[in-house]
Design an enzyme around this catalytic site. Sequence first.
Site, mmCIF file in Angstrom:
data_model
loop_
_atom_site.group_PDB
_atom_site.id
_atom_site.type_symbol
_atom_site.label_atom_id
_atom_site.label_comp_id
_atom_site.label_asym_id
_atom_site.label_seq_id
_atom_site.Cartn_x
_atom_site.Cartn_y
_atom_site.Cartn_z
ATOM 1 N N SER A 124 0.895 -1.141 0.092
ATOM 2 C CA SER A 124 0.120 -0.033 -0.041
ATOM 3 C C SER A 124 0.893 1.106 0.115
ATOM 4 O O SER A 124 2.148 1.315 0.739
ATOM 5 C CB SER A 124 -1.088 0.006 1.431
ATOM 6 O OG SER A 124 -1.438 1.284 1.466
ATOM 7 N N TYR A 148 -1.899 -0.440 10.608
ATOM 8 C CA TYR A 148 -2.096 -1.200 9.261
ATOM 9 C C TYR A 148 -0.890 -1.117 8.377
ATOM 10 O O TYR A 148 -0.390 -1.875 7.613
ATOM 11 C CB TYR A 148 -3.423 -0.639 8.469
ATOM 12 C CG TYR A 148 -3.439 -0.866 7.244
ATOM 13 C CD1 TYR A 148 -3.845 -2.085 6.880
ATOM 14 C CD2 TYR A 148 -3.110 0.138 6.122
ATOM 15 C CE1 TYR A 148 -4.059 -2.334 5.324
ATOM 16 C CE2 TYR A 148 -3.156 -0.224 4.928
ATOM 17 C CZ TYR A 148 -3.762 -1.270 4.506
ATOM 18 O OH TYR A 148 -3.818 -1.671 3.184
ATOM 19 N N LYS A 152 2.015 -3.743 6.360
ATOM 20 C CA LYS A 152 2.555 -3.781 5.094
ATOM 21 C C LYS A 152 4.093 -3.422 4.896
ATOM 22 O O LYS A 152 4.637 -4.299 4.108
ATOM 23 C CB LYS A 152 1.761 -2.638 4.091
ATOM 24 C CG LYS A 152 0.338 -2.908 4.174
ATOM 25 C CD LYS A 152 0.009 -4.192 3.391
ATOM 26 C CE LYS A 152 -1.554 -4.507 3.224
ATOM 27 N NZ LYS A 152 -1.960 -5.617 2.975
HETATM 28 N N1 LIG Z 1 -8.822 -1.315 -0.895
HETATM 29 C C1 LIG Z 1 -7.854 -0.289 -0.798
HETATM 30 O O1 LIG Z 1 -7.974 0.818 -0.546
HETATM 31 C C2 LIG Z 1 -6.318 -0.951 -0.718
HETATM 32 C C3 LIG Z 1 -5.231 -0.045 -0.736
HETATM 33 C C4 LIG Z 1 -3.842 -0.608 -0.458
HETATM 34 C C5 LIG Z 1 -3.835 -1.869 -0.276
HETATM 35 N N2 LIG Z 1 -4.850 -2.873 -0.210
HETATM 36 C C6 LIG Z 1 -4.741 -4.224 0.341
HETATM 37 O O2 LIG Z 1 -5.222 -5.038 -0.826
HETATM 38 C C7 LIG Z 1 -5.877 -6.143 -0.161
HETATM 39 C C8 LIG Z 1 -6.961 -6.281 -0.737
HETATM 40 O O3 LIG Z 1 -7.956 -5.348 -0.356
HETATM 41 P P1 LIG Z 1 -9.616 -5.073 -0.797
HETATM 42 O O4 LIG Z 1 -9.760 -3.702 -0.786
HETATM 43 O O5 LIG Z 1 -9.809 -5.936 -1.874
HETATM 44 O O6 LIG Z 1 -10.075 -5.451 0.959
HETATM 45 P P2 LIG Z 1 -11.117 -6.574 1.054
HETATM 46 O O7 LIG Z 1 -11.151 -6.475 2.700
HETATM 47 O O8 LIG Z 1 -12.300 -6.228 0.017
HETATM 48 O O9 LIG Z 1 -10.602 -8.089 0.602
HETATM 49 C C9 LIG Z 1 -9.742 -8.827 1.470
HETATM 50 C C10 LIG Z 1 -10.304 -10.174 1.442
HETATM 51 O O10 LIG Z 1 -9.467 -10.947 2.237
HETATM 52 C C11 LIG Z 1 -10.472 -11.672 3.148
HETATM 53 N N3 LIG Z 1 -9.593 -12.193 4.106
HETATM 54 C C12 LIG Z 1 -9.091 -11.228 5.414
HETATM 55 N N4 LIG Z 1 -8.455 -12.047 6.203
HETATM 56 C C13 LIG Z 1 -8.595 -13.329 5.893
HETATM 57 C C14 LIG Z 1 -7.702 -14.454 6.345
HETATM 58 N N5 LIG Z 1 -6.999 -14.475 7.440
HETATM 59 N N6 LIG Z 1 -8.379 -15.717 5.941
HETATM 60 C C15 LIG Z 1 -8.666 -15.643 4.615
HETATM 61 N N7 LIG Z 1 -9.190 -14.714 4.221
HETATM 62 C C16 LIG Z 1 -9.215 -13.416 4.655
HETATM 63 C C17 LIG Z 1 -11.724 -10.995 3.257
HETATM 64 O O11 LIG Z 1 -12.850 -11.877 3.580
HETATM 65 C C18 LIG Z 1 -11.639 -10.367 1.963
HETATM 66 O O12 LIG Z 1 -12.548 -11.357 1.281
HETATM 67 C C19 LIG Z 1 -5.659 -6.145 1.275
HETATM 68 O O13 LIG Z 1 -4.372 -6.839 1.750
HETATM 69 C C20 LIG Z 1 -5.520 -4.506 1.593
HETATM 70 O O14 LIG Z 1 -4.853 -4.339 2.620
HETATM 71 C C21 LIG Z 1 -6.119 -2.177 -0.253
#
Ligand SMILES: NC(=O)c1ccc[n+]([C@@H]2O[C@H](COP(=O)([O-])OP(=O)(O)OC[C@H]3O[C@@H](n4cnc5c(N)ncnc54)[C@H](O)[C@@H]3O)[C@@H](O)[C@H]2O)c1
Length: 335
Positions: A124, A148, A152
Site C-alpha cells: 500500500s 495497518y 504492510k
Molecule cells: N482497498 C484499498 O484501498 C487498498 C489499498 C492498498 C492496499 N490494499 C490491500 O489490498 C488487499 C485487498 O484489499 P481489498 O480492498 O480487496 O480488501 P477486502 O477486504 O475487500 O478483501 C480482502 C479479502 O481477504 C479476506 N480475508 C481477510 N483476512 C483473511 C484471512 N485471515 N483468511 C482468509 N481470508 C481473509 C476477506 O474476507 C476479503 O475477502 C488487502 O491486503 C489490503 O490491505 C487495499
Amino acid sequence: MSILVTGGAGFIGSNTCISLIDSGHSVIVADNFCNSDPQVIENIQKITQAKVVKYKVDITDESQVSSIFENHSIEGVIHFAGYKSVGESVVEPVAYYHNNLMSTIAVAKSCLEYGVKKLIFSSSATVYGENVSPLVEDMHLHQTTNPYGETKAMSERILKDISYANPHLSIALLRYFNPVGAHISGLIGEAPNGIPNNLMPYVTKTAKGELEYLNVFGNDYPTVDGTGVRDYIHVTDLAEGHVAALQNIEKGAHVYNLGTGRGTSVLELVTTFEEVNKINIPYKIVDRRPGDIATCYADVTKAKKELGWEAKRDIRDMCRDSWRFEQNLHRFVKA
Ligand SMILES: NC(=O)c1ccc[n+]([C@@H]2O[C@H](COP(=O)([O-])OP(=O)(O)OC[C@H]3O[C@@H](n4cnc5c(N)ncnc54)[C@H](O)[C@@H]3O)[C@@H](O)[C@H]2O)c1
C-alpha cells in the site's frame, strides 16, 4: 497458469480473478469471507463463464493453507487476504499484526515448500508515510503512522528477506494507491459494511440517500481547491497490473507503484461524479482528519518500464462504474 488468489472474494481480489481468467489463467480462491460475500464467487463465474475453485479457509492457518497446495499444482500466488482499515488498526493492533503478518508468513512458507516461484503481494502507498509526492519506489521510507501501514511495511521486509535467501523466487510488492470503481458489469465492486472509510463508497452511499451528506475533511490544504488530493485508480486497471506483474516479474523482490500518477482533489471527484451520473452530492466541509496528508500520488514510471503496464481508465470511468455497482447492491445479501 494455475493461480491461488488469497482474499479472492474481496474488492480487489475478485476483480483480479476476472482479469486472470480473461488472460487465460485458472483461479483458485482461498478466503474466509470475513469481509466479503461467497456470492461474489458466483458472480465471477457468471461474468467469466469459467469455473473458480473456492476454499473457505483462514490464511493464517498454515495447515489449511498447505492443504490447498497439496491438492493443486499451483504456479503463482497473489496474496490479498488481510485487514485493510487504517482506523480500525489503531483500535485493534493485535488483530491487524496477527492477521496481516501470519497470513503472509503462511503463504510464503507454502510457496517455499511446494516450489511456487511467483508471489505477488498487496502492499500500500501507506508505507510511504509522510514522504512528499510524487512517491517513488526507491524513496527512503519514514516511520509509518498506523499499525495497518506497519503490517504492510513489515510484510514487505519479510518477503524481501525471503527473496534474499531464495534467489530463485520472483516476488512483486505492489503498492496500491486509491482503488475505486467496479467491474463494468456492475456485479463486482466494493461493498463496505457500515460507514465507509474511503471517499468513493461514501460518495455513492450519499448519492443513494443512505447517508445524508458527504463529510469533506478540510478545505485548507495547500492544494488546487484546499481539499485533499489522491491518486485514484480504477480497480480493473489495478487488476490488470497484477496480471502484468505475474507475467513480467523477474527473479528477486521488486516494488512497484500501481497508481495513475495523477492527483484528483475531493471536490474534483465529487463534481465529476455529479456530472457523469447526473446526480447531486450534498456535502459539508468539516475539520481535517488527524493523520491525513494534503497530497498523495504515485510516480508510475517503473511499472510502465518494467511490467509494460499503465492505467487506462480515467476518473469519469471510475465514477460511472462505482455508481453502477452501488445501484446493483440490493442483489447481494450477506451470507
Ligand atoms: N482497498 C484499498 O484501498 C487498498 C489499498 C492498498 C492496499 N490494499 C490491500 O489490498 C488487499 C485487498 O484489499 P481489498 O480492498 O480487496 O480488501 P477486502 O477486504 O475487500 O478483501 C480482502 C479479502 O481477504 C479476506 N480475508 C481477510 N483476512 C483473511 C484471512 N485471515 N483468511 C482468509 N481470508 C481473509 C476477506 O474476507 C476479503 O475477502 C488487502 O491486503 C489490503 O490491505 C487495499
